[in-house]
Write an enzyme that holds these catalytic residues in place. Structure first.
Site, PDB file in Angstrom:
ATOM      1  N   HIS A  69      -0.910   7.327   8.334  1.00 60.33           N
ATOM      2  CA  HIS A  69      -0.193   8.608   6.912  1.00 60.33           C
ATOM      3  C   HIS A  69      -0.760   9.321   6.648  1.00 60.33           C
ATOM      4  O   HIS A  69      -0.350  10.344   6.649  1.00 60.33           O
ATOM      5  CB  HIS A  69      -0.076   7.466   6.170  1.00 60.33           C
ATOM      6  CG  HIS A  69       1.137   7.307   5.859  1.00 60.33           C
ATOM      7  ND1 HIS A  69       2.663   6.803   6.390  1.00 60.33           N
ATOM      8  CD2 HIS A  69       1.463   5.840   5.935  1.00 60.33           C
ATOM      9  CE1 HIS A  69       3.325   6.021   5.772  1.00 60.33           C
ATOM     10  NE2 HIS A  69       2.944   5.425   5.813  1.00 60.33           N
TER      11      HIS A  69
ATOM     12  N   GLN B  58       3.617  10.289   1.388  1.00 61.54           N
ATOM     13  CA  GLN B  58       4.396   9.187   1.107  1.00 61.54           C
ATOM     14  C   GLN B  58       5.390   9.693  -0.062  1.00 61.54           C
ATOM     15  O   GLN B  58       5.906   9.737  -0.539  1.00 61.54           O
ATOM     16  CB  GLN B  58       4.553   7.839   1.756  1.00 61.54           C
ATOM     17  CG  GLN B  58       3.971   6.929   2.725  1.00 61.54           C
ATOM     18  CD  GLN B  58       4.152   5.461   2.521  1.00 61.54           C
ATOM     19  OE1 GLN B  58       2.959   5.279   2.298  1.00 61.54           O
ATOM     20  NE2 GLN B  58       4.859   5.141   2.655  1.00 61.54           N
TER      21      GLN B  58
ATOM     22  N   GLY C  26       0.766  -1.090   0.295  1.00 54.74           N
ATOM     23  CA  GLY C  26       0.270   0.175   0.080  1.00 54.74           C
ATOM     24  C   GLY C  26       1.019   1.678  -0.137  1.00 54.74           C
ATOM     25  O   GLY C  26       1.920   1.221   0.279  1.00 54.74           O
TER      26      GLY C  26
ATOM     27  N   HIS D 196      -2.815   1.176   9.102  1.00 55.45           N
ATOM     28  CA  HIS D 196      -1.008   1.697   8.867  1.00 55.45           C
ATOM     29  C   HIS D 196      -1.470   3.285   7.252  1.00 55.45           C
ATOM     30  O   HIS D 196      -0.606   4.238   8.063  1.00 55.45           O
ATOM     31  CB  HIS D 196      -0.666   0.398   8.113  1.00 55.45           C
ATOM     32  CG  HIS D 196       1.102   1.081   7.831  1.00 55.45           C
ATOM     33  ND1 HIS D 196       1.970   0.559   8.191  1.00 55.45           N
ATOM     34  CD2 HIS D 196       1.102   1.942   6.831  1.00 55.45           C
ATOM     35  CE1 HIS D 196       3.249   1.633   7.809  1.00 55.45           C
ATOM     36  NE2 HIS D 196       2.922   1.576   6.372  1.00 55.45           N
ATOM     37  N   GLU D 197      -2.490   2.651   6.710  1.00 49.93           N
ATOM     38  CA  GLU D 197      -2.775   3.854   5.201  1.00 49.93           C
ATOM     39  C   GLU D 197      -2.802   5.142   6.362  1.00 49.93           C
ATOM     40  O   GLU D 197      -1.957   6.401   5.953  1.00 49.93           O
ATOM     41  CB  GLU D 197      -2.695   3.271   4.090  1.00 49.93           C
ATOM     42  CG  GLU D 197      -2.040   1.870   3.860  1.00 49.93           C
ATOM     43  CD  GLU D 197      -0.526   2.138   2.902  1.00 49.93           C
ATOM     44  OE1 GLU D 197      -0.053   3.169   3.316  1.00 49.93           O
ATOM     45  OE2 GLU D 197       0.124   1.383   2.831  1.00 49.93           O
TER      46      GLU D 197
ATOM     47  N   CYS E  21       7.792   0.261   5.987  1.00 42.34           N
ATOM     48  CA  CYS E  21       6.358   1.356   5.500  1.00 42.34           C
ATOM     49  C   CYS E  21       7.910   1.694   4.053  1.00 42.34           C
ATOM     50  O   CYS E  21       9.365   2.418   5.174  1.00 42.34           O
ATOM     51  CB  CYS E  21       6.424   1.637   6.356  1.00 42.34           C
ATOM     52  SG  CYS E  21       6.006   3.236   5.864  1.00 42.34           S
ATOM     53  N   LEU E  22       7.639   2.248   3.563  1.00 40.25           N
ATOM     54  CA  LEU E  22       8.287   2.732   2.373  1.00 40.25           C
ATOM     55  C   LEU E  22       9.245   3.776   2.368  1.00 40.25           C
ATOM     56  O   LEU E  22       9.760   4.296   2.551  1.00 40.25           O
ATOM     57  CB  LEU E  22       7.699   2.918   0.639  1.00 40.25           C
ATOM     58  CG  LEU E  22       7.547   1.340   0.576  1.00 40.25           C
ATOM     59  CD1 LEU E  22       6.134   2.453  -1.291  1.00 40.25           C
ATOM     60  CD2 LEU E  22       9.144   0.902  -0.640  1.00 40.25           C
TER      61      LEU E  22
HETATM   62 ZN    ZN Z   1       3.562   3.496   5.612  1.00 42.46          ZN
END
Ligand code: ZN
Length: 180
Positions: free
Chosen positions: A147, A53, A48, A143-144, A101-102
């Protein structure tokens, strides 16, 4: 084709901003942004990605759950654009499981998340969705969504002992895979 996006990493202010609601889902430039972000998350092999991000301060994310080496138990799910999401209800019970996480390269951690959530969001065609999620998808969603509120998974880690580098985590993953 290379992507126009670069990942905003931990330490950059853009990752900590509270994002604004999407106001025009059917706007052509928003729809193009969704296409580009879907392509980007597929290129990166992520589960995702949330708009902040890549420096877009708007309330949407892409869920792209599929089994891979890091998450062999991840369910196969069609790529979903989640727009203006809300959690309507959550279970009292939480579970801890591994996340990465990226935006936080090289780090993995055990993160507590609600086991079950009821959510509401809009799809890219304007359809209003109300859904119940548990397990991996509930975790991914939480998680998303974090953000969009300027939070990252490390904010929720209970102990530094619950963190490890990605290379240590891969060693652990391979050793447990051999045992089972
Ligand atoms: Zn993340």
């Amino acid at each position: 084709m290379t992507s126009q996006f670069t990942i905003v990493e931990l330490g950059e202010a853009a990752l900590r901003r509270v994002a604004e609601p999407v106001t025009a889902i059917d706007a052509p430039d928003f729809q193009q942004q969704l296409d580009a972000l879907i392509q980007f998350v597929q290129q990166r092999g992520g589960m995702g990605i949330a708009a902040p991000q890549v420096g877009i301060a708007q309330r949407f994310f892409i869920m792209s759950s599929h089994p891979n080496e890091r998450y062999p138990y991840a369910p196969e799910m069609p790529i979903t654009c989640v727009i203006n999401p809300q959690i309507l209800w959550h279970s009292a019970e939480t579970d801890k499981d591994w996340e990465g996480c990226l935006s936080v390269p090289g780090l993995r951690a055990l993160v507590p998340r609600y086991q079950q959530i009821s959510v509401r969001y809009w799809l890219r065609d304007g359809t209003l969705i109300e859904a119940d999620y548990d397990g991996f998808i509930a975790r991914l969603f939480q998680h998303e969504l974090d953000h969009l509120d300027g939070k990252v998974f490390v904010d929720r880690v209970e102990s530094s002992l619950d963190m490890m580098t990605e290379s240590s985590w891969y060693k652990l993953l391979r050793s447990t895979a051999k045992e089972t």
